[in-house]
Design an enzyme around this catalytic site. Structure first.
Site, PDB file in Angstrom:
ATOM      1  N   GLY A 170       0.754  63.844  11.519  1.00  0.00           N
ATOM      2  CA  GLY A 170       2.075  64.417  11.735  1.00  0.00           C
ATOM      3  C   GLY A 170       2.787  63.751  12.891  1.00  0.00           C
ATOM      4  O   GLY A 170       2.683  62.539  13.119  1.00  0.00           O
ATOM      5  N   GLY A 171       3.508  64.559  13.661  1.00  0.00           N
ATOM      6  CA  GLY A 171       4.267  64.036  14.793  1.00  0.00           C
ATOM      7  C   GLY A 171       3.409  63.374  15.842  1.00  0.00           C
ATOM      8  O   GLY A 171       3.888  62.506  16.588  1.00  0.00           O
ATOM      9  N   GLY A 426      13.783  26.113   9.779  1.00  0.00           N
ATOM     10  CA  GLY A 426      14.024  27.277  10.627  1.00  0.00           C
ATOM     11  C   GLY A 426      12.766  27.814  11.267  1.00  0.00           C
ATOM     12  O   GLY A 426      12.808  28.405  12.360  1.00  0.00           O
TER      13      GLY A 426
END
Length: 536
Positions: A170-171, A426
């Site tokens: 979760g958080g 690049g």
């Protein structure tokens, strides 16, 4: 009177040390996990750990929490010394209410974060928690917010290391995600935003906890974790090893380790022969004669860049970061002449060393972290291109590749590049080219610096001439060779000032050593602006 009061104190301290009780400690051990205090003992120098806020406990009585209340509230916080340097720590205790985070649990962590920030010292956050303490409601969510805020404030200011040795869901996942580095352990570490049951309910997808957020998943697929170990003992040794490369804060330089004598018979013999031929003196520790055997002169043949790193860096000093993720680029910490350096290197063994979106993310974050903590960057270049294809374009190779360009351009630490073979298009620019801010760019004699490979360039530029030729293959071969001779050598770039010096491969370590010494006091004043130090 004093004796009675001291006895009361001793009883309270003993209760704190018992944590969730003998049964839960035994259960923790049976699951293959250490306790919160055992982990701290493993980390810190003996006798140096000092606990703070050990008597704090939850004030909530609802849902029977008054019967589960334990001093310390499920997390041990404090400070001590690791190899003689001050370090702060929070260690969640799964034996106390599953290590769940409540109001005072989070307050203890926030306080130790504040202390680490104020003292400008590293912090290690050991996660072993069932998540938010549901019984405490919004206070738990508020507690996470307080921790995240401090993680963000301290990002790039002090080293923050998260160690996942249990569930982290979760958080709770976002505190480690903001930290500089995450450590996980096979089989016992779990990180996910939503568990298997919720995943099944919401998207009708069945998976195990290990498949969803195990250590191997995050090491190889998501790239969330930076270091993965087989057990907790080796994990915490890894934490201590990482700290040995980092300063206490952005205000300091990384620690220096005294260099042991690495001279061996092979190097001494090669050195002696080389000295006779060239008439120059070179420290035997700096001679890299093996490089010509490691790196084939045929740019189509692969080799393991880890062998190059081991050759040019101090013996056994390389600590690879995210070694199982985006393997086409290698990043990690090493030492050259005892000084900490950050290595960024293309890996020809994987995707020919080309840059894809994952490799760009991996490199960019590492570069910015090194820049935060004053660690010089050494870049080993052998890159054919940014990886082409619809999959790369649709996954945002432009967006992710730009992060790498930004990271090198922004970095103010010493930046040195060595072009070993290919440096095309690049991708050449992105790998710390001179015009992107590199302090020094060295190239080996066989380096190929061009817009693209000779075959591709000839097929585009001379398509008509080839098609009109009676012997197309012979014409193409001739044009390819002419293109290589005229454009694909380091002397063209050196003549334009894009390469500082063309060097022999066996000189690489000595050149890097001298360059790092010269750049030691480099100072660049960044443009004053409102921005954070959060690694991308």
């Amino acid at each position: 009177m004093w004796r009675d009061r001291i006895n009361v104190l001793d009883k309270k301290r003993n209760r704190i040390l018992q944590a969730g009780g003998a049964d839960r400690i035994e259960k923790q051990h049976k699951s293959g996990k250490l306790t919160a205090r055992e982990r701290i003992d493993m980390l810190f120098d003996p006798g140096t750990f000092v606990e703070v806020d050990s008597f704090i406990e939850s004030r909530i009585d609802d849902f029977g929490l008054d019967k589960k209340r334990v001093p310390g509230d499920g997390v041990v916080t404090g400070y001590g010394e690791i190899n003689g340097r001050t370090v702060f720590v929070s260690s969640e205790d799964f034996t106390v209410i599953g290590g769940s985070l409540g109001e005072y649990h989070s307050m203890k962590i926030a306080r130790i974060q504040d202390m680490a920030y104020d003292m400008k010292a590293p912090i290690i956050m050991i996660n072993d928690s069932g998540g938010a303490r549901i019984e405490e409601g919004i206070d738990s969510l508020s507690g996470y917010a307080n921790i995240f805020l401090r993680n963000t404030k301290a990002s790039g200011v002090i080293p923050q290391i998260a160690v996942i040795v249990g569930p982290c869901s979760g958080g709770a996942c976002y505190s480690p995600a903001i930290c500089d580095y995450i450590f996980m352990v096979d089989d016992i570490s779990k990180m996910f935003i939503t568990g298997p049951q919720v995943v099944k309910t919401v998207v009708n997808e069945e998976c195990t906890v290990e498949e969803l957020g195990g250590a191997k998943v995050h090491a190889t697929k998501s790239g969330v974790t930076h270091f993965t170990y087989q057990d907790e003992t080796s994990c915490f040794e890894g934490v201590k090893q990482l700290l040995s490369y980092l300063p206490g804060s952005y205000l300091e330089k990384p620690p220096v380790k005294e260099l042991a004598d690495e001279t061996n018979g092979k190097k001494s013999l090669l050195y002696a022969l080389n000295t006779l031929v060239r008439g120059k003196k070179m420290d035997t520790q700096d001679y890299c004669g093996e490089l010509v055997d490691i790196v084939p002169d045929n740019s189509r043949k692969a080799y393991d860049v880890l062998e190059v790193i081991e050759c040019i860096c101090d013996k056994d000093s390389f600590l690879e970061v995210q070694k199982d993720f985006a393997k086409n680029i290698v990043v990690g910490y090493a030492r050259i002449n005892g000084e900490s350096v950050g290595i960024v290197a293309n890996q020809p063994m994987v995707l020919a060393g080309s840059l894809d979106y994952d490799a760009s993310d991996k490199a960019a974050r590492f570069i910015r972290t090194c820049d935060c903590y004053n660690v010089p960057l050494v870049v080993l270049v052998d890159v054919p291109a940014f990886m082409p294809g619809t999959a790369q374009e649709h996954k945002g190779i432009i967006r992710h590749g730009a992060k790498m360009l930004y990271a090198f351009s922004e970095a103010t630490v010493p930046k040195i590049s060595v072009i070993m073979r290919k440096a095309y298009g690049g991708a050449y620019i992105a790998m710390n080219s001179k015009n992107m801010g590199a302090d020094l760019v060295y190239a080996w004699p066989g380096a190929e610096i061009a817009v693209m490979g000779a075959e591709g360039a000839v097929n585009i530029a001379f398509r008509r001439a080839i098609n009109e030729s009676e012997d197309k293959e012979a014409t193409r071969a001739q044009l390819v060779q002419e293109y290589k001779d005229k454009f694909m050598n380091p002397y063209v770039a050196a003549s334009r000032g894009f390469v500082t010096e063309v060097i022999r491969p066996d000189e690489t370590r000595s050149r890097l050593k001298a360059a790092l010494k010269m750049l030691k006091n480099k100072q660049v004043a960044p443009v004053p602006k409102k921005h954070g130090n959060i690694p991308l």
